[in-house]
Write a protein that holds these residues in place. Structure first.
Motif, PDB file in Angstrom:
ATOM      1  N   LEU A 158     -19.595 -42.892 -13.050  1.00 27.28           N
ATOM      2  CA  LEU A 158     -20.347 -41.639 -13.174  1.00 27.28           C
ATOM      3  C   LEU A 158     -19.524 -40.606 -13.935  1.00 27.28           C
ATOM      4  CD1 LEU A 158     -22.830 -39.929 -12.527  1.00 27.28           C
ATOM      5  CD2 LEU A 158     -21.808 -39.401 -10.295  1.00 27.28           C
ATOM      6  N   TRP A 183     -20.307 -48.737 -11.611  1.00 29.69           N
ATOM      7  CA  TRP A 183     -21.720 -48.924 -11.245  1.00 29.69           C
ATOM      8  C   TRP A 183     -21.896 -50.215 -10.476  1.00 29.69           C
ATOM      9  CZ3 TRP A 183     -25.645 -52.407 -11.841  1.00 29.69           C
ATOM     10  CH2 TRP A 183     -26.954 -51.948 -11.648  1.00 29.69           C
ATOM     11  N   TYR A 190     -27.683 -41.063 -10.139  1.00 29.23           N
ATOM     12  CA  TYR A 190     -27.063 -42.225 -10.784  1.00 29.23           C
ATOM     13  C   TYR A 190     -27.785 -43.463 -10.284  1.00 29.23           C
ATOM     14  CZ  TYR A 190     -22.967 -44.776 -12.698  1.00 29.23           C
ATOM     15  OH  TYR A 190     -22.125 -45.574 -13.429  1.00 29.23           O
TER      16      TYR A 190
END
Length: 397
Positions: free
Chosen positions: A19, A149, A189
């Motif tokens: 992020l 991620w 996100y």
């Protein structure tokens, strides 16, 4: 021997990133950095004083959340190595999977869920996500650990998709919707909640089951809740016990139990690898994106092993988790957290200064902040706080 990296393994060189953008490490892959950050986190250290089944002062040799987590990581890496998956990501997910658990095991989770019922409830997976994205305060440029991620996806979706293609909650969340910690983060996100997670995440989930089954048997034997011969109720363990007796006719009870646990772990790991290779071969997948789109679990027990594993869980539920001794202690543990939650609501100043909110906040924000504080406690800190704030505290013995 490790298998060569499979086409469907997660590749740290192709990670979707973090992020908050960071320079790449010259010496470690993106997933190795994730793993190291989990190990060095405050939440990870606290696991050493959080209950697995037995409260910490009941004995030094019982599992804690930390020792359970390390055992899950060992099993997960063993499976990942044989399947050609990324071991660092697999280890990250195994080490992180219980970071959100409150003190006193599942009893603590039940207590916090009840305390927060009017404010979205409590879910340990959502709490784990909150720990690694906001509650850890170790880095100058961001809150949390800023994991990749793929690591966040695995933390949230290791048990499968959370929503259908239309975004409606499914599975365990179908009745009351997704936990607020997951929905809040997904808006910032997206973790693609309707797809399956990577094979590394699926491996970590099965490794958790294997570790629970085998090591809770070990702890139950040590606690005297049942004997090795009691485990003859199940065909799989009965056969293993007979085999051990044939090979070691004069083995003492402690070593019989330890040998049974080793045999069980080896059998379950082998069963998972064999079934995974069968499913992966039939699916013909050539990328991690194909894994996410596949629409079915690929890391699983074969039918016979699944039936045996469910039998072990049923045995442990009856003979261990619902044993009168365990239930009594966990009931008292729940009362400790109920008391603390109510006290902090009445007297917020009883919390440490860093947990106080100077600006006005809603009842829900206050309740969630208190929940975050309690969820981060170790067993003994919760007991110490209760002794400090109340005239009488259960001994939890």
């Amino acid at each position: 021997m490790a298998a060569p990296r499979a086409l469907y393994a997660c590749d740290p060189g192709r990670s979707r990133g973090r992020l908050f953008a960071e320079p790449e490490s010259a010496t470690r892959s993106a997933f190795r950095r994730d793993c190291d950050r989990v190990i060095h986190s405050t939440a990870f250290r606290r696991l050493k004083h959080k209950t697995q089944v037995f409260v910490f002062h009941e004995g030094d040799h019982y599992r804690t959340r930390l020792t359970h987590t390390l055992e899950v990581a060992q099993i997960a890496r063993a499976i990942a190595r044989q399947l050609g998956l990324d071991e660092d990501l697999t280890e990250t997910l195994a080490l992180a999977h219980d970071l959100g658990h409150p003190p006193f095991g599942h009893a603590g989770e039940r207590a916090l869920d009840a305390c927060l019922e009017a404010h979205g409830g409590f879910d340990h997976n959502a709490q784990t996500l909150r720990v690694v994205t906001s509650l850890e305060h170790r880095y100058p440029d961001f809150d949390g650990l800023n994991l990749t991620w793929e690591a966040l996806e695995g933390i949230v979706k290791h048990n499968g998709p959370l929503t259908d293609a239309q975004g409606e909650a499914i599975g365990r969340y179908a009745g009351h919707g997704l936990p607020f910690g997951i929905t809040d983060h997904d808006r910032v996100y997206s973790l693609e909640l309707s797809s399956f997670a990577s094979l590394e995440a699926q491996v970590a989930a099965l490794a958790d089951d294997i570790a629970y089954d085998a090591h809770d048997i070990d702890d139950g034997l040590r606690a005297g809740l049942f004997t090795v011969n009691d485990l003859r109720e199940m065909p799989l363990t009965a056969d293993m016990i007979d085999d051990i007796a044939a090979r070691y006719p004069d083995l003492d009870e402690v070593r019989r139990g330890a040998e049974l646990v080793r045999e069980l772990i080896s059998y379950l790991i082998g069963a998972v690898v064999t079934e995974a290779e069968k499913r992966l071969g039939a699916a013909g997948l050539d990328s991690v994106e194909a894994v996410r789109r596949h629409g079915a679990v690929l890391i699983a027990f074969p039918r016979e092993a699944e039936k045996a594993e469910q039998g072990i869980k049923a045995f442990l539920k009856l003979r261990m988790y619902r044993h009168e001794r365990v239930m009594r202690v966990m009931g008292e543990a729940e009362s400790v957290l109920f008391d603390l939650f109510a006290r902090y609501q009445r007297v917020p100043a009883d919390m440490p200064p860093e947990w106080l909110q100077a600006e006005p906040e809603s009842d829900t924000d206050r309740a969630r902040r208190i929940g975050n504080f309690i969820a981060g406690m170790t067993d003994r800190f919760a007991i110490t706080e209760h002794i400090r704030l109340f005239d009488s505290t259960p001994e939890l013995r």
